[in-house]
Design a protein around this motif. Structure first.
Motif, short mmCIF file in Angstrom:
data_model
loop_
_atom_site.label_atom_id
_atom_site.label_comp_id
_atom_site.label_asym_id
_atom_site.label_seq_id
_atom_site.Cartn_x
_atom_site.Cartn_y
_atom_site.Cartn_z
N VAL A 64 0.85 -1.18 0.00
CA VAL A 64 0.00 0.00 0.00
C VAL A 64 0.89 1.23 0.00
CG1 VAL A 64 -1.75 1.31 1.27
CG2 VAL A 64 -1.86 -1.19 1.21
N VAL A 65 0.73 2.07 -1.00
CA VAL A 65 1.42 3.36 -1.04
C VAL A 65 0.38 4.42 -0.70
CG1 VAL A 65 2.74 4.99 -2.44
CG2 VAL A 65 3.01 2.52 -2.80
N GLY A 66 0.46 4.95 0.52
CA GLY A 66 -0.56 5.89 0.96
C GLY A 66 -0.39 6.25 2.42
N ASP A 67 -1.37 6.94 2.95
CA ASP A 67 -1.29 7.43 4.32
C ASP A 67 -1.83 6.40 5.30
OD1 ASP A 67 -4.05 7.53 3.97
OD2 ASP A 67 -4.16 9.72 3.97
N ASP A 68 -1.94 6.81 6.58
CA ASP A 68 -2.39 5.89 7.62
C ASP A 68 -3.80 5.37 7.36
OD1 ASP A 68 0.01 6.16 8.97
OD2 ASP A 68 -0.73 7.69 10.35
N ARG A 69 -4.66 6.21 6.80
CA ARG A 69 -6.02 5.76 6.51
C ARG A 69 -6.02 4.64 5.48
NH1 ARG A 69 -10.03 9.16 8.49
NH2 ARG A 69 -9.27 11.11 9.37
N ALA A 70 -5.14 4.73 4.49
CA ALA A 70 -5.06 3.67 3.49
C ALA A 70 -4.57 2.36 4.11
CB ALA A 70 -4.13 4.10 2.36
N LEU A 71 -3.62 2.46 5.03
CA LEU A 71 -3.15 1.26 5.72
C LEU A 71 -4.27 0.63 6.53
CD1 LEU A 71 -1.02 -0.72 6.75
CD2 LEU A 71 -0.35 1.00 8.45
N VAL A 72 -4.98 1.44 7.31
CA VAL A 72 -6.09 0.91 8.12
C VAL A 72 -7.17 0.32 7.22
CG1 VAL A 72 -7.93 1.53 9.72
CG2 VAL A 72 -5.63 2.46 10.05
N ARG A 73 -7.44 0.98 6.08
CA ARG A 73 -8.45 0.46 5.15
C ARG A 73 -8.06 -0.93 4.66
NH1 ARG A 73 -7.99 3.82 0.79
NH2 ARG A 73 -8.93 5.44 2.06
N ALA A 74 -6.79 -1.12 4.30
CA ALA A 74 -6.35 -2.42 3.80
C ALA A 74 -6.47 -3.50 4.86
CB ALA A 74 -4.90 -2.31 3.31
N VAL A 75 -6.03 -3.19 6.08
CA VAL A 75 -6.12 -4.18 7.17
C VAL A 75 -7.57 -4.52 7.47
CG1 VAL A 75 -5.59 -4.62 9.59
CG2 VAL A 75 -3.91 -3.46 8.16
N THR A 76 -8.43 -3.51 7.48
CA THR A 76 -9.85 -3.74 7.77
C THR A 76 -10.50 -4.60 6.70
OG1 THR A 76 -9.99 -1.63 8.95
CG2 THR A 76 -12.06 -2.60 8.20
N LEU A 77 -10.19 -4.34 5.44
CA LEU A 77 -10.76 -5.15 4.35
C LEU A 77 -10.34 -6.61 4.49
CD1 LEU A 77 -10.17 -2.73 1.34
CD2 LEU A 77 -12.40 -3.54 2.15
N LEU A 78 -9.07 -6.85 4.73
CA LEU A 78 -8.60 -8.22 4.88
C LEU A 78 -9.21 -8.89 6.11
CD1 LEU A 78 -4.85 -7.63 3.96
CD2 LEU A 78 -6.54 -8.89 2.60
N HIS A 79 -9.37 -8.12 7.18
CA HIS A 79 -9.99 -8.67 8.40
C HIS A 79 -11.43 -9.10 8.12
CE1 HIS A 79 -11.54 -8.91 12.51
NE2 HIS A 79 -12.43 -7.98 12.19
N ARG A 80 -12.19 -8.26 7.44
CA ARG A 80 -13.61 -8.58 7.20
C ARG A 80 -13.78 -9.69 6.17
NH1 ARG A 80 -15.87 -2.34 7.68
NH2 ARG A 80 -15.56 -2.24 9.95
N GLN A 81 -12.77 -9.91 5.35
CA GLN A 81 -12.79 -11.02 4.41
C GLN A 81 -12.19 -12.29 5.00
OE1 GLN A 81 -10.57 -9.32 1.17
NE2 GLN A 81 -12.20 -7.88 0.61
N ARG A 82 -11.82 -12.21 6.28
CA ARG A 82 -11.19 -13.32 6.99
C ARG A 82 -9.91 -13.80 6.30
NH1 ARG A 82 -14.23 -11.14 9.81
NH2 ARG A 82 -15.95 -12.00 11.01
N GLU A 83 -9.17 -12.85 5.72
CA GLU A 83 -7.93 -13.17 5.03
C GLU A 83 -6.71 -12.49 5.64
OE1 GLU A 83 -8.61 -12.07 1.00
OE2 GLU A 83 -9.98 -13.73 0.59
N LEU A 84 -6.91 -11.83 6.78
CA LEU A 84 -5.84 -11.03 7.35
C LEU A 84 -4.68 -11.89 7.82
CD1 LEU A 84 -4.82 -8.25 8.16
CD2 LEU A 84 -6.12 -8.44 10.29
N ALA A 85 -4.97 -13.02 8.46
CA ALA A 85 -3.90 -13.85 9.03
C ALA A 85 -2.98 -14.42 7.95
CB ALA A 85 -4.51 -14.98 9.85
N GLY A 86 -3.50 -14.61 6.75
CA GLY A 86 -2.69 -15.25 5.72
C GLY A 86 -2.10 -14.30 4.71
N CYS A 87 -2.14 -12.99 4.97
CA CYS A 87 -1.66 -12.01 4.00
C CYS A 87 -0.72 -11.03 4.68
CB CYS A 87 -2.84 -11.27 3.38
SG CYS A 87 -2.35 -10.01 2.18
N ALA A 88 0.56 -11.08 4.30
CA ALA A 88 1.53 -10.11 4.82
C ALA A 88 1.40 -8.81 4.05
CB ALA A 88 2.94 -10.66 4.71
N LEU A 89 1.25 -7.70 4.76
CA LEU A 89 1.12 -6.39 4.15
C LEU A 89 2.44 -5.64 4.19
CD1 LEU A 89 -2.28 -4.94 5.42
CD2 LEU A 89 -1.60 -5.18 3.03
N SER A 90 2.61 -4.78 3.21
CA SER A 90 3.72 -3.82 3.22
C SER A 90 3.15 -2.44 2.96
CB SER A 90 4.76 -4.17 2.15
OG SER A 90 5.29 -5.46 2.35
#
Length: 284
Positions: A64-90
């Motif tokens: 993710v190239v962006g600000d803190d809101r973009a980072l939180v958005r990405a983590v939240t999307l993965l969490h709600r899709q139940r894919e957060l544990a299996g996806c390393a973010l940068s």
């Protein structure tokens, strides 16, 4: 245990706010990442396209190239899709970066992009509230003072000979809206709140408090600090730690990372141990 990130296949999602805020840093980050890895670059126009790009990442590691809101958005999307544990973010922070830096991400496009390529994947704890909201860095009650935008100043284009503005870039800068002026908004006054940690009361409604701070630590435990209202000499903060934190009382607002939520009368936050993974510089 941290593992070294692989940089063979990257999905670089460039948040639209980052392109508007600091296009030069975005360009530098894209160049560094493309030079060190096979990249697919996505330029979403809004949150829906951002979500689609992340959902179609396949085997690519999302950046993710962006600000803190973009980072939180990405983590939240993965969490709600139940894919957060299996996806390393940068993340390459561009814009508001206080959260990313507090998590250990370097500031500066080059340093952050190099960390994406050469860093290590670090599992991190987070807080999940009873409304399915997330806290990655810190929770504050009441919200810290914020700076709110007022109307932006109008921009006038000088008449005459526009071709004398030597380059296309200078013309774009001339036509771009000026940043909004900011004005301070005062924080709310003291509140009467009950704070329970793992079912034990740390402070009750009879003790006004100036602030409550909750931070996900490590090992599945959150750190809690309550600052009682002081009269005269500064009151000693009350501190505790636990896996579950419940705050109740009159209507209150809270700041979770980059966003303010509420008002609510009661909210419980629970620690999720090693719930997500972030690429950080090796050795941190």
């Amino acid at each position: 245990m941290a593992t070294f990130a692989t940089s063979e296949q990257l999905l670089v999602i460039i948040d639209p706010a980052a392109r508007q805020t600091d296009g030069e840093s975005v360009r530098i980050a894209k160049d560094v990442l493309s030079a060190g890895a096979t990249t697919k670059v996505c330029l979403p126009d809004g949150p829906e396209e951002f979500a689609r790009a992340l959902g179609r990442r396949g085997s690519r590691r999302p950046v993710v190239v962006g600000d803190d809101r973009a980072l939180v958005r990405a983590v939240t999307l993965l969490h709600r899709q139940r894919e957060l544990a299996g996806c390393a973010l940068s993340v390459v922070p561009v814009g508001g970066t206080a959260l990313a830096e507090s998590l250990g991400v370097p500031c500066g496009a080059v340093a952050a992009a190099r960390a994406v390529l050469d860093g290590a994947e670090r599992p991190l704890d987070l807080l999940v509230d009873d409304g399915d909201g997330l806290v990655l860095g810190a929770l504050g009650i009441p919200p810290a003072p914020v700076r709110a935008a007022v109307a932006a100043e109008p921009v006038s284009v000088a008449p005459g000979r526009p071709w004398l503005r030597t380059t296309y870039r200078s013309l774009v800068r001339t036509l771009a809206p000026r940043p909004a002026r900011l004005t301070a908004v005062p924080a709310p006054g003291p509140a009467r709140l009950r704070v329970d940690i793992d079912g034990e009361t740390l402070v009750d409604l009879d003790q006004p408090v100036e602030a409550v701070t909750v931070t996900p630590g490590s090992g599945g435990v959150a750190r809690v600090e309550v600052r009682p209202l002081s009269v005269g000499a500064e009151a000693t903060p009350l501190t505790a730690s636990g896996r579950s934190v419940t705050v109740a009382g009159g209507d209150f607002r809270y700041r979770a990372d980059a966003a303010v939520s509420g008002p609510v009368r009661r909210r419980t936050w629970t620690v999720r141990e090693a719930a997500w993974t972030l690429t950080l510089p090796a050795g941190t």
